[in-house]
Design a protein around this motif. Structure first.
Motif, PDB file in Angstrom:
ATOM      1  N   GLU A 126       0.816  -1.214   0.000  1.00  0.00           N
ATOM      2  CA  GLU A 126       0.000   0.000   0.000  1.00  0.00           C
ATOM      3  C   GLU A 126       0.854   1.271   0.000  1.00  0.00           C
ATOM      4  OE1 GLU A 126      -3.295   0.000  -0.381  1.00  0.00           O
ATOM      5  OE2 GLU A 126      -3.075  -2.165  -0.590  1.00  0.00           O
ATOM      6  N   LYS A 127       2.123   1.138   0.389  1.00  0.00           N
ATOM      7  CA  LYS A 127       3.017   2.294   0.405  1.00  0.00           C
ATOM      8  C   LYS A 127       3.447   2.711  -1.005  1.00  0.00           C
ATOM      9  CE  LYS A 127       5.253   1.363   4.892  1.00  0.00           C
ATOM     10  NZ  LYS A 127       6.583   1.133   5.533  1.00  0.00           N
ATOM     11  N   CYS A 128       3.310   1.771  -1.940  1.00  0.00           N
ATOM     12  CA  CYS A 128       3.843   2.019  -3.288  1.00  0.00           C
ATOM     13  C   CYS A 128       3.291   3.282  -3.923  1.00  0.00           C
ATOM     14  CB  CYS A 128       3.560   0.812  -4.189  1.00  0.00           C
ATOM     15  SG  CYS A 128       4.608  -0.619  -3.848  1.00  0.00           S
ATOM     16  N   ARG A 129       1.998   3.524  -3.765  1.00  0.00           N
ATOM     17  CA  ARG A 129       1.397   4.673  -4.436  1.00  0.00           C
ATOM     18  C   ARG A 129       2.035   5.987  -3.988  1.00  0.00           C
ATOM     19  NH1 ARG A 129      -1.145   5.920  -9.173  1.00  0.00           N
ATOM     20  NH2 ARG A 129      -0.534   8.077  -9.070  1.00  0.00           N
ATOM     21  N   ASN A 130       2.222   6.130  -2.679  1.00  0.00           N
ATOM     22  CA  ASN A 130       2.825   7.358  -2.168  1.00  0.00           C
ATOM     23  C   ASN A 130       4.266   7.510  -2.640  1.00  0.00           C
ATOM     24  OD1 ASN A 130       0.532   8.196  -0.784  1.00  0.00           O
ATOM     25  ND2 ASN A 130       1.121   7.172   1.114  1.00  0.00           N
ATOM     26  N   ILE A 131       4.990   6.387  -2.678  1.00  0.00           N
ATOM     27  CA  ILE A 131       6.379   6.436  -3.132  1.00  0.00           C
ATOM     28  C   ILE A 131       6.430   6.803  -4.611  1.00  0.00           C
ATOM     29  CG2 ILE A 131       8.510   5.125  -3.450  1.00  0.00           C
ATOM     30  CD1 ILE A 131       7.694   3.395  -1.063  1.00  0.00           C
ATOM     31  N   LEU A 132       5.548   6.198  -5.402  1.00  0.00           N
ATOM     32  CA  LEU A 132       5.501   6.499  -6.832  1.00  0.00           C
ATOM     33  C   LEU A 132       5.151   7.972  -7.071  1.00  0.00           C
ATOM     34  CD1 LEU A 132       3.708   3.322  -8.230  1.00  0.00           C
ATOM     35  CD2 LEU A 132       6.059   4.015  -8.686  1.00  0.00           C
ATOM     36  N   ASP A 133       4.225   8.486  -6.261  1.00  0.00           N
ATOM     37  CA  ASP A 133       3.876   9.903  -6.378  1.00  0.00           C
ATOM     38  C   ASP A 133       5.105  10.781  -6.138  1.00  0.00           C
ATOM     39  OD1 ASP A 133       1.280   9.315  -6.955  1.00  0.00           O
ATOM     40  OD2 ASP A 133       0.480   9.783  -4.972  1.00  0.00           O
ATOM     41  N   GLY A 134       5.918  10.388  -5.150  1.00  0.00           N
ATOM     42  CA  GLY A 134       7.135  11.143  -4.863  1.00  0.00           C
ATOM     43  C   GLY A 134       8.131  11.072  -6.003  1.00  0.00           C
ATOM     44  N   LEU A 135       8.260   9.886  -6.611  1.00  0.00           N
ATOM     45  CA  LEU A 135       9.175   9.731  -7.744  1.00  0.00           C
ATOM     46  C   LEU A 135       8.685  10.534  -8.946  1.00  0.00           C
ATOM     47  CD1 LEU A 135      10.008   5.912  -7.535  1.00  0.00           C
ATOM     48  CD2 LEU A 135      11.510   7.833  -6.965  1.00  0.00           C
ATOM     49  N   LEU A 136       7.369  10.586  -9.118  1.00  0.00           N
ATOM     50  CA  LEU A 136       6.808  11.393 -10.200  1.00  0.00           C
ATOM     51  C   LEU A 136       7.149  12.865 -10.004  1.00  0.00           C
ATOM     52  CD1 LEU A 136       3.296   9.774 -10.657  1.00  0.00           C
ATOM     53  CD2 LEU A 136       5.097   9.915 -12.367  1.00  0.00           C
ATOM     54  N   GLY A 137       7.080  13.300  -8.761  1.00  0.00           N
ATOM     55  CA  GLY A 137       7.424  14.684  -8.463  1.00  0.00           C
ATOM     56  C   GLY A 137       8.870  15.001  -8.798  1.00  0.00           C
ATOM     57  N   SER A 138       9.724  13.980  -8.771  1.00  0.00           N
ATOM     58  CA  SER A 138      11.147  14.190  -9.061  1.00  0.00           C
ATOM     59  C   SER A 138      11.376  14.494 -10.535  1.00  0.00           C
ATOM     60  CB  SER A 138      11.961  12.949  -8.670  1.00  0.00           C
ATOM     61  OG  SER A 138      11.757  11.891  -9.606  1.00  0.00           O
ATOM     62  N   LEU A 139      10.360  14.271 -11.375  1.00  0.00           N
ATOM     63  CA  LEU A 139      10.493  14.600 -12.793  1.00  0.00           C
ATOM     64  C   LEU A 139      10.347  16.099 -13.040  1.00  0.00           C
ATOM     65  CD1 LEU A 139       8.344  11.736 -14.355  1.00  0.00           C
ATOM     66  CD2 LEU A 139      10.821  11.956 -14.417  1.00  0.00           C
ATOM     67  N   ASP A 140       9.998  16.837 -12.002  1.00  0.00           N
ATOM     68  CA  ASP A 140       9.759  18.277 -12.143  1.00  0.00           C
ATOM     69  C   ASP A 140      10.619  19.024 -11.132  1.00  0.00           C
ATOM     70  OD1 ASP A 140       8.697  20.677 -12.912  1.00  0.00           O
ATOM     71  OD2 ASP A 140       6.926  20.500 -11.653  1.00  0.00           O
ATOM     72  N   LEU A 141      11.888  19.229 -11.494  1.00  0.00           N
ATOM     73  CA  LEU A 141      12.832  19.857 -10.582  1.00  0.00           C
ATOM     74  C   LEU A 141      13.259  21.235 -11.084  1.00  0.00           C
ATOM     75  CD1 LEU A 141      15.067  16.799  -9.710  1.00  0.00           C
ATOM     76  CD2 LEU A 141      13.048  17.639  -8.549  1.00  0.00           C
ATOM     77  N   PRO A 142      13.968  22.005 -10.262  1.00  0.00           N
ATOM     78  CA  PRO A 142      14.407  23.338 -10.671  1.00  0.00           C
ATOM     79  C   PRO A 142      15.243  23.311 -11.945  1.00  0.00           C
ATOM     80  CG  PRO A 142      14.729  23.020  -8.321  1.00  0.00           C
ATOM     81  CD  PRO A 142      14.353  21.685  -8.877  1.00  0.00           C
ATOM     82  N   LYS A 143      15.162  24.382 -12.715  1.00  0.00           N
ATOM     83  CA  LYS A 143      15.938  24.471 -13.949  1.00  0.00           C
ATOM     84  C   LYS A 143      17.433  24.518 -13.652  1.00  0.00           C
ATOM     85  CE  LYS A 143      12.422  27.091 -16.498  1.00  0.00           C
ATOM     86  NZ  LYS A 143      12.143  28.341 -17.234  1.00  0.00           N
ATOM     87  N   VAL A 144      18.194  24.023 -14.621  1.00  0.00           N
ATOM     88  CA  VAL A 144      19.644  24.079 -14.520  1.00  0.00           C
ATOM     89  C   VAL A 144      20.120  25.392 -15.142  1.00  0.00           C
ATOM     90  CG1 VAL A 144      21.808  22.998 -15.176  1.00  0.00           C
ATOM     91  CG2 VAL A 144      19.811  21.589 -14.678  1.00  0.00           C
ATOM     92  N   LYS A 145      20.928  26.151 -14.413  1.00  0.00           N
ATOM     93  CA  LYS A 145      21.397  27.439 -14.911  1.00  0.00           C
ATOM     94  C   LYS A 145      22.927  27.488 -14.910  1.00  0.00           C
ATOM     95  CE  LYS A 145      17.352  29.891 -13.058  1.00  0.00           C
ATOM     96  NZ  LYS A 145      16.898  30.955 -12.138  1.00  0.00           N
ATOM     97  N   LYS A 146      23.472  28.123 -15.929  1.00  0.00           N
ATOM     98  CA  LYS A 146      24.899  28.443 -15.995  1.00  0.00           C
ATOM     99  C   LYS A 146      25.811  27.229 -15.977  1.00  0.00           C
ATOM    100  CE  LYS A 146      24.091  32.796 -13.514  1.00  0.00           C
ATOM    101  NZ  LYS A 146      24.472  33.620 -12.343  1.00  0.00           N
ATOM    102  N   SER A 147      25.336  26.060 -16.331  1.00  0.00           N
ATOM    103  CA  SER A 147      26.189  24.877 -16.335  1.00  0.00           C
ATOM    104  C   SER A 147      25.827  23.970 -17.496  1.00  0.00           C
ATOM    105  CB  SER A 147      26.052  24.114 -15.012  1.00  0.00           C
ATOM    106  OG  SER A 147      26.753  22.885 -15.087  1.00  0.00           O
ATOM    107  N   ALA A 148      26.665  23.963 -18.525  1.00  0.00           N
ATOM    108  CA  ALA A 148      26.436  23.089 -19.672  1.00  0.00           C
ATOM    109  C   ALA A 148      26.532  21.625 -19.252  1.00  0.00           C
ATOM    110  CB  ALA A 148      27.455  23.401 -20.770  1.00  0.00           C
ATOM    111  N   LYS A 149      27.506  21.325 -18.387  1.00  0.00           N
ATOM    112  CA  LYS A 149      27.661  19.957 -17.903  1.00  0.00           C
ATOM    113  C   LYS A 149      26.446  19.541 -17.073  1.00  0.00           C
ATOM    114  CE  LYS A 149      32.730  19.802 -17.745  1.00  0.00           C
ATOM    115  NZ  LYS A 149      33.917  19.601 -16.870  1.00  0.00           N
TER     116      LYS A 149
END
Length: 352
Positions: free
Chosen positions: A165-188
């Motif tokens: 039953e924990k899977c759904r909450n964990i999956l929701d958290g992993l989905l949220g990881s697909l939307d992170l802050p933009k990368v600035k000033k670093s080509a690498k």
């Protein structure tokens, strides 16, 4: 997090940070582009290999083992990529590091959940072995014992695992990881984030398939909409379409289980019940013996498959754990990071 009846929502509402024309000072050089392309080519090949030649291969323990191995290999590729980029920890944004640790905790948690379910299913092997032992006789008393063992196995397998039953909450958290802050000033940093997006998509997909299979429910199924700008996008969509379609089809048919090896054991058990309960004359030993042999083969295949998959889940757990240790060590020493599981910011829509 959205469910099947929710409206699709974008995990990337602010545009594309990896557009071909990077802002001044963050232009991706030809060398970095080659590194990025090599990584994506490897990921695309791995996705293609996961696409089953036959639908019968889907949801087999061997396919699930291969999928989990693909995750470990993808994270190893990230380790190699970070080494090639020579991206030191002091160049990492603080938010990247915070998110990294948050994601890695979720991955460790879901590995523990999967391991507990595989262990639970393996515990049913003893009941099947007891049944097979008693089915080696024509004694009505031993038939009764065999019937009891088979009933116990079905109850054990069908009882469910509260930890799933924990899977759904964990999956929701992993989905949220697909939307992170933009990368600035670093080509690498852009190259790393772009590579990590692909790995995170594969991770969320594989984990959602496992969660759906283990929970016996479509509520853990996810459909990711990946932007076509990636060379591996088409392969991923083909993989996701064929696997998710088959899963939904099996669930809608009302099967005892959607996992091939469990279904095979259950099929033999159903054939044996009329015999061991006296509905069919047990004197017909030829048919009886053949079914018992099939049950024995199915039981052994199930046991071996569960063991192999459990080892792959543990291997992935160790990969994630090693990544955390490497980052902690690098933070202390200021050395180059040698491994990462960080998520990324990309165009993605989710329907669950």
């Amino acid at each position: 997090m959205s469910r099947a009846h929710d409206i699709n929502r974008s995990f990337f509402p602010f545009g594309n940070p990896f557009r071909m024309k990077s802002p001044r000072g963050t232009k991706i050089t030809s060398q970095l582009l080659l590194v990025s392309q090599a990584f994506e080519a490897s990921l695309e090949e791995r996705l293609k290999k996961l696409i089953p030649e036959s639908k019968d291969e889907i949801l087999s323990l061997s396919w699930m083992t291969f999928a989990m191995r693909a995750l470990s290999e993808s994270y190893d590729d990230i380790k190699t990529l970070v080494t090639e980029l020579e991206l030191p920890v002091n160049d990492w944004d603080e938010k990247w590091i915070d998110v990294y640790f948050d994601i890695s905790v979720k991955l460790l948690d879901i590995c523990n959940v999967f391991s507990s379910e595989l262990s639970r299913m393996s515990q049913g092997h003893l009941l099947l072995q007891c049944a097979l032992h008693n089915l080696g006789s024509s004694s009505s008393e031993q038939y009764g014992r065999a019937c009891s063992s088979l009933d116990g196995w079905k109850q054990h397998i069908g009882s469910g695992n509260p930890r799933i039953e924990k899977c759904r909450n964990i999956l929701d958290g992993l989905l949220g990881s697909l939307d992170l802050p933009k990368v600035k000033k670093s080509a690498k940093g852009k190259v790393l984030m772009q590579a990590m997006y692909g790995v995170k998509v594969l991770t969320v997909f594989v984990c959602s398939v496992f969660a759906a299979v283990f929970s016996g429910s479509t509520k853990n199924m996810l459909d990711l909409d990946v932007a076509d700008i990636y060379s591996w996008a088409s392969s991923f969509k083909s993989l996701q379409d064929v696997v998710n379609e088959e899963i939904r089809g099996r669930f809608s048919s009302g099967r005892f289980t959607v996992m091939n090896e469990l279904e095979s054991v259950d099929s033999s058990v159903k054939e044996l019940y009329p015999i061991i309960q006296g509905v069919v004359d047990p004197v017909k030993m030829e048919s009886h013996t053949k079914i018992v042999e099939e049950l024995g083969k199915s039981t052994e295949k199930l046991s071996q498959g569960l063991d192999l998959l459990a080892k792959e889940v543990d291997s992935f757990f160790q990969v994630v754990l090693a990544g955390r240790d490497a980052l902690l060590s690098s933070l202390r020493s200021g050395a180059t990071v040698i491994h990462s599981n960080m998520g990324v910011n990309r165009n993605a829509q989710i329907v669950s």
